[in-house]
Design an enzyme around this catalytic site. Structure first.
Site, PDB file in Angstrom:
ATOM      1  N   ASP A   1       0.834  -1.198   0.000  1.00 18.22           N
ATOM      2  CA  ASP A   1       0.000   0.000   0.000  1.00 18.22           C
ATOM      3  C   ASP A   1       0.867   1.244   0.000  1.00 18.22           C
ATOM      4  O   ASP A   1       2.047   1.197   0.342  1.00 18.22           O
ATOM      5  CB  ASP A   1      -0.900   0.024   1.239  1.00 18.22           C
ATOM      6  CG  ASP A   1      -0.105   0.077   2.529  1.00 18.22           C
ATOM      7  OD1 ASP A   1      -0.293   1.019   3.307  1.00 18.22           O
ATOM      8  OD2 ASP A   1       0.711  -0.837   2.767  1.00 18.22           O
ATOM      9  N   GLU A   2       0.277   2.355  -0.393  1.00 17.42           N
ATOM     10  CA  GLU A   2       0.902   3.676  -0.321  1.00 17.42           C
ATOM     11  C   GLU A   2       2.336   3.665  -0.842  1.00 17.42           C
ATOM     12  O   GLU A   2       3.272   4.039  -0.152  1.00 17.42           O
ATOM     13  CB  GLU A   2       0.848   4.206   1.117  1.00 17.42           C
ATOM     14  CG  GLU A   2      -0.572   4.349   1.600  1.00 17.42           C
ATOM     15  CD  GLU A   2      -0.683   4.884   3.006  1.00 17.42           C
ATOM     16  OE1 GLU A   2      -1.585   5.710   3.238  1.00 17.42           O
ATOM     17  OE2 GLU A   2       0.104   4.485   3.870  1.00 17.42           O
ATOM     18  N   VAL A   3       2.482   3.211  -2.071  1.00 13.24           N
ATOM     19  CA  VAL A   3       3.811   3.124  -2.689  1.00 13.24           C
ATOM     20  C   VAL A   3       4.121   4.481  -3.317  1.00 13.24           C
ATOM     21  O   VAL A   3       4.070   4.667  -4.534  1.00 13.24           O
ATOM     22  CB  VAL A   3       3.864   1.996  -3.735  1.00 13.24           C
ATOM     23  CG1 VAL A   3       5.298   1.775  -4.214  1.00 13.24           C
ATOM     24  CG2 VAL A   3       3.312   0.698  -3.141  1.00 13.24           C
TER      25      VAL A   3
END
Length: 494
Positions: A101-103
């Site tokens: 997530d949230e790369v």
């Protein structure tokens, strides 16, 4: 907190669990009919790994330790080694969460920029290729273990591209949203999209704490209750055969470099409320009475923090103490902070000034704001300068794992570092509170002579150097110590 060994030992926290302690946790979970699903970050939220100098060359963007470079073979070898050690202490795990997530900053590294210049290459394809590589690694070595991934990086990818990637056959997405007013219809449509793409199973993720503000001290139970009730409505409207369950998350901090939000004992009443609501389909009076009996609370308040008595559950004394400090001592704390603010340095405006070495060596850069509105941070998403007023909810942006705080400049000494989200200017500027409690950079005028906001500890400075005949130590003791910098003034006490 995992006890990494061998060449990964540098990842181990000072007070990490020992292998026997992990075995004891798994044993106690089994006795209480709980099943442990380990989580290993493999793409984004890699600060705890990439902050180390020995592994910094594997960052997607050299300045920021949050995202792994997906082009390096060493990157996959690294996460593969991490997964192997975790799985060795979790034999028989049916699921392994691999994050993803949230790369942030994906596609902004030099290798990624060159790769994206080639025809048909996109950031979505780059993201999916790394997810696929990690999932294939897990399945090749642990065929009975199913990889889970947070879904935020998948949401905007077109159906045809997602279906053609092969990822839907390898992983199960976890749809997270910690908002009290999450869009039920939109979530149902998203579940249908994933079904069309080929995903056979999926999960939902709500929250009972740690998703309403990076510095939240008291848990807003009503917010989390509404969030979980909304997810029950999503479950009723989505494909019945796809949803495997609701993951009730409780985040301890927004990211590796953030301050702690609500302590676990503070969030236990919210946990009890949310669990019972999920089990019984809502929070009716009989469910409330059951929760009050569990917690030893005569009258549980879900809308504010003013209820008398903290209960008799384990940790209730900590909840009582935090409540007392947050509510009854608030005016004293505010007065103390205001006194320190007046005694500190005010933002400097005008020509270059001096900055003492202690301040210069601890100069921090603010981290970028969220890309969309998880804290969580997951699903949540960044730390706020200053305490969170009790009873108020600081709505976080997207993020499954959390929200960034601040990051030390390369080569500087100091306390903490961190980083993730959105692009940052190359030059250090002042810090100011962002719209969701995060730090946002204030633009500097040409020449670097603009205002520099240094937080609550500020006072005006006029003398750029020690007066004639006064020693430097005496000058520092007088509180008028400052040093020249192209950026302005920071407080001597930073």
């Amino acid at each position: 907190m995992f006890p990494y060994e061998g060449h990964l030992r540098l990842l181990r926290a000072k007070h990490a669990y020992s292998p026997p302690e992990i075995k004891e946790i798994l044993h106690l979970a089994t006795l209480n009919e709980l099943e442990v699903i380990p989580l290993v970050q493999t793409f984004g939220h890699m600060e705890f790994v990439l902050k180390h100098e020995a592994l910094a060359h594997l960052r997607e963007v050299a300045l920021f330790p949050n995202t792994l470079n997906p082009h390096e073979a060493e990157s996959l070898a690294l996460v593969g080694a991490m997964i192997s050690q975790v799985m060795e202490l979790h034999p028989g795990a049916r699921w392994l969460h691999v994050g993803c997530d949230e790369v942030y900053y994906l596609g902004e590294g030099e290798a990624s920029r060159r790769w994206l210049q080639q025809e048909h290459n996109t950031k979505a394809r780059l993201c999916l290729s790394h997810m696929k590589a990690v999932a294939c690694h897990v399945l090749a070595r642990h065929p009975a273990t199913r990889p889970l991934v947070w879904d935020d990086m998948l949401r905007a990818i077109p159906e045809d591209q997602l279906a053609a990637s092969g990822v839907p056959q390898l992983v199960e997405p976890v749809l997270w949203d910690y908002g009290a007013d999450l869009d039920v219809h939109g979530k149902a449509l998203l579940m249908e999209k994933y079904r069309k793409c080929g995903f056979l199973r999926l999960w939902a993720a709500s929250a009972f704490k740690g998703a309403t503000g990076a510095s939240q001290a008291l848990t807003p139970i009503e917010h989390h209750l509404r969030n979980n009730v909304q997810w029950l409505r999503v479950a009723a409207r989505g494909p019945a055969d796809m949803l495997q369950g609701i993951v009730l998350t409780g985040w301890q901090r927004y990211d590796h470099f953030s301050v702690l939000c609500e302590l676990l004992p503070v969030g236990i009443p919210s946990l009890a409320v949310c669990l019972q609501s999920l089990l019984h389909g809502g929070f009716a009076e009989d469910v409330k009475a059951r929760v009050e009996n569990f917690l030893g609370i005569s009258n549980l308040e879900t809308t504010d923090f003013t209820g008398e008595g903290a209960g008799s559950f384990p940790g209730s004394d900590i909840l009582a103490l935090v409540t007392h400090v947050s509510l009854h001592l608030r005016s004293s704390v505010d007065a103390l902070l205001e006194r320190d603010r007046r005694a500190g340095l005010l933002a400097a405006v005008g020509p270059p000034v001096w900055l003492c070495p202690q301040v210069r060596d601890r100069l921090v850069w603010p981290l970028p704001p969220p890309a969309e509105a998880h804290p969580p941070r997951h699903g949540p998403a960044h730390p706020a300068p200053g305490a969170q007023p009790p009873g108020q909810v600081e709505h976080r942006g997207a993020g499954a794992g959390g929200r960034p705080a601040a990051r030390l400049l390369p080569g500087r000494r100091g306390g903490v570092a961190g980083g993730e989200r959105a692009s940052q200017p190359a030059a250090a500027a002042g810090l100011a509170a962002g719209p969701e409690g995060g730090s946002q950079r204030q633009p500097q005028p040409a020449g670097g002579s603009g205002p520099l906001r240094a937080g609550p500890c500020v006072r005006p400075m006029s003398a750029p150097a020690a007066p004639m005949g006064q020693t430097v130590s005496a000058w520092k003791a007088s509180g008028k110590c400052a040093r020249k910098t192209r950026r302005g003034l920071l407080p001597d006490c930073v």
